[in-house]
Design an enzyme around this catalytic site. Structure first.
Site, PDB file in Angstrom:
ATOM      1  N   ARG A  75      28.030  41.656  45.363  1.00 42.44           N
ATOM      2  CA  ARG A  75      29.065  40.517  44.732  1.00 42.44           C
ATOM      3  C   ARG A  75      30.228  41.426  44.243  1.00 42.44           C
ATOM      4  O   ARG A  75      31.313  41.067  44.584  1.00 42.44           O
ATOM      5  CB  ARG A  75      28.286  39.570  44.076  1.00 42.44           C
ATOM      6  CG  ARG A  75      29.255  38.835  43.154  1.00 42.44           C
ATOM      7  CD  ARG A  75      29.452  38.977  41.671  1.00 42.44           C
ATOM      8  NE  ARG A  75      30.140  37.999  41.109  1.00 42.44           N
ATOM      9  CZ  ARG A  75      31.200  38.379  40.175  1.00 42.44           C
ATOM     10  NH1 ARG A  75      31.423  39.639  40.099  1.00 42.44           N
ATOM     11  NH2 ARG A  75      31.896  37.641  39.549  1.00 42.44           N
ATOM     12  N   HIS A  80      35.552  43.283  43.515  1.00 41.27           N
ATOM     13  CA  HIS A  80      36.689  44.274  43.144  1.00 41.27           C
ATOM     14  C   HIS A  80      36.765  45.511  44.101  1.00 41.27           C
ATOM     15  O   HIS A  80      37.689  46.269  43.745  1.00 41.27           O
ATOM     16  CB  HIS A  80      35.676  45.083  41.878  1.00 41.27           C
ATOM     17  CG  HIS A  80      35.446  43.875  40.703  1.00 41.27           C
ATOM     18  ND1 HIS A  80      36.453  43.118  40.095  1.00 41.27           N
ATOM     19  CD2 HIS A  80      34.324  43.341  40.506  1.00 41.27           C
ATOM     20  CE1 HIS A  80      36.040  42.228  39.397  1.00 41.27           C
ATOM     21  NE2 HIS A  80      34.575  42.744  39.438  1.00 41.27           N
TER      22      HIS A  80
END
Length: 117
Positions: A75, A80
């Site tokens: 995730r 990111h």
């Protein structure tokens, strides 16, 4: 607290079910790779799964979910490090890892529902 955990478990189940609904039938990586909308929908649901697992583990670290750290890390990588996530990685997770996760989550849901009765 049990209600919140159950809600997160149901979020995971819904996200996994949606991923399976989004994937082309028969399962074909090359069709998946050509379909950017499906790729993004699957990625989004993997983000949801990772965040829900993260919240569950913060509240109840004793709850066992296989590869929970990898789920949360995936995730984070999608969010990111989005430019380093390949369609092959997303496909592999969807085909190899999500069926087992779905089974585990469904079992946990039954256990938490039984506790609420």
């Amino acid at each position: 607290m049990k209600g919140k955990i159950l809600s997160r478990l149901l979020d995971i189940k819904t996200a996994v079910d949606q991923i399976f609904d989004f994937l082309p039938m028969p399962r074909d990586y090359f069709e998946f790779k050509k379909d950017l909308k499906t790729q993004k929908a699957v990625e989004r649901n993997i983000e949801i799964i990772g965040e829900a697992v993260n919240q569950i583990l913060k509240a109840h670290p004793e709850i066992e979910i296989s590869n929970s750290r990898k789920i949360v890390d995936t995730r984070n990588r999608i969010i990111h490090g989005y430019d380093s996530v390949s369609s092959e990685t997303i496909w592999g997770i969807s085909i190899k890892n999500l069926p087992k996760l779905k089974d585990e989550i469904e079992l946990l849901i039954k256990q938490f529902e039984a506790k609420e009765d």
